[in-house]
Motif scaffolding. Structure first.
Motif, PDB file in Angstrom:
ATOM      1  N   ALA A  99       0.810  -1.222   0.000  1.00 45.87           N
ATOM      2  CA  ALA A  99       0.000   0.000   0.000  1.00 45.87           C
ATOM      3  C   ALA A  99       0.848   1.278   0.000  1.00 45.87           C
ATOM      4  N   ALA A 157       0.737   4.114  -2.903  1.00 43.48           N
ATOM      5  CA  ALA A 157       0.437   5.514  -2.590  1.00 43.48           C
ATOM      6  C   ALA A 157       1.466   6.433  -3.245  1.00 43.48           C
ATOM      7  N   ARG A 177      -6.622   5.808  -6.369  1.00 42.77           N
ATOM      8  CA  ARG A 177      -6.816   4.435  -5.910  1.00 42.77           C
ATOM      9  C   ARG A 177      -8.294   4.165  -5.625  1.00 42.77           C
ATOM     10  N   GLN A 199      -9.034   1.073  -4.418  1.00 43.10           N
ATOM     11  CA  GLN A 199      -8.800   0.248  -3.235  1.00 43.10           C
ATOM     12  C   GLN A 199      -7.366   0.545  -2.804  1.00 43.10           C
ATOM     13  N   THR A 200      -6.993   0.144  -1.608  1.00 40.02           N
ATOM     14  CA  THR A 200      -5.609   0.380  -1.187  1.00 40.02           C
ATOM     15  C   THR A 200      -4.629  -0.353  -2.087  1.00 40.02           C
ATOM     16  N   TYR A 201      -5.105  -1.401  -2.772  1.00 41.21           N
ATOM     17  CA  TYR A 201      -4.244  -2.222  -3.607  1.00 41.21           C
ATOM     18  C   TYR A 201      -4.435  -2.023  -5.105  1.00 41.21           C
ATOM     19  N   THR A 246     -12.560   5.429   5.176  1.00 43.08           N
ATOM     20  CA  THR A 246     -11.548   6.142   5.956  1.00 43.08           C
ATOM     21  C   THR A 246     -12.166   7.382   6.580  1.00 43.08           C
TER      22      THR A 246
END
Length: 270
Positions: free
Chosen positions: A156, A160, A178, A180-182, A237
């Protein structure tokens, strides 16, 4: 207050559980919207080919937004309005993702292309969109058909940093964010979930204030900003929650269905 005439929902992390399940409560909530005369549709970073399995159980008859809203498709997944990443920008994005060492996917309207069938998220994406990847050795022949390019990585912090570098590299020639974080999504410029809201409001002849939206990630913020009522999922978040008017429960605890009840109650008092 303006009554809600349309609800637009994100899909992953919102409408579906983390295991990509559409719960009975979510289906029932969509039916309540239809019964109340409130329009309902979905918008997602998903490709067109990954939206079809939701159309029938949710009784969706309105256009749907794919590729973060840069493509508008009908319930049969045929393009109504489609935008593409400029080929030179697509090449630049792929080169940068390669520099960061993340897996690279390219989506056309009807295909998912990858050079690495053993990538760490390939099985996950296959399960998510319910579609097989096409294995290629070179993305060049498809650069003029790119609806979305994805960088996939479980690192992650690396992704970023890649997101920041990508935004600088593509400038105004594409949108990089993003979902998703991935997953880092690169999509056509000037189109996002917010422009999808505007397009749907115009199509239905309603003000954007009469649209409610629900989502969980930063790519949902443009639609929050253009709707009259916005809901952040409980699994979102703090940044996303701070930009929504309301916060519902998580996608593991039927947050979507609970948000629908709030919409119905909202209309009763409007």
């Amino acid at each position: 207050m303006t009554r809600i005439a349309l609800l637009v929902s994100d899909v992953d992390g919102t409408l579906l559980t983390k295991d990509k399940v559409l719960t009975a409560a979510a289906r029932a909530a969509a039916q309540k919207l239809h019964a109340a005369g409130i329009g309902f549709t979905i918008v997602s970073s998903r490709p067109s080919i990954g939206m079809g399995f939701l159309i029938e159980p949710l009784a969706i008859t309105l256009p749907v937004g794919a590729f973060n809203g840069s493509s508008i498709i009908d319930p049969e997944l045929k393009p109504i309005e489609q935008h593409l990443i400029p080929p030179a920008t697509a090449r630049r994005a792929i080169d940068l993702l390669r520099e960061f060492g993340v897996d690279i996917w390219l989506f056309t309207n009807d295909r998912w292309l990858t050079a690495n069938p053993d990538g760490e998220y390939v099985a996950h994406e296959r399960h998510t969109i319910r579609h097989e990847a096409t294995i290629v050795t070179d993305f060049t022949p498809y650069l003029d058909q790119a609806c979305k390019i994805v960088g996939a990585s479980s690192d992650a912090p690396l992704l970023a940093r890649c997101e920041t570098a990508m935004q600088e590299a593509v400038g105004t020639e594409a949108t990089a964010v993003r979902s998703q974080t991935y997953y880092l999504d690169v999509t056509p410029p000037g189109h996002d979930k917010g422009t999808f809201i505007e397009a749907m409001a115009k199509r239905l002849g309603i003000p954007t204030e009469a649209v409610a939206t629900i989502g969980d990630m930063r790519n949902d913020l443009p639609m929050f900003a253009r709707s009259g009522v916005s809901f952040a999922m409980g699994n979102a978040t703090d940044e996303v929650k701070s930009q929504a008017k309301f916060v519902t429960d998580s996608n593991e605890h039927d947050g979507f269905a609970k948000a629908i009840e709030m919409v119905l109650n909202y209309n009763e008092t409007a």
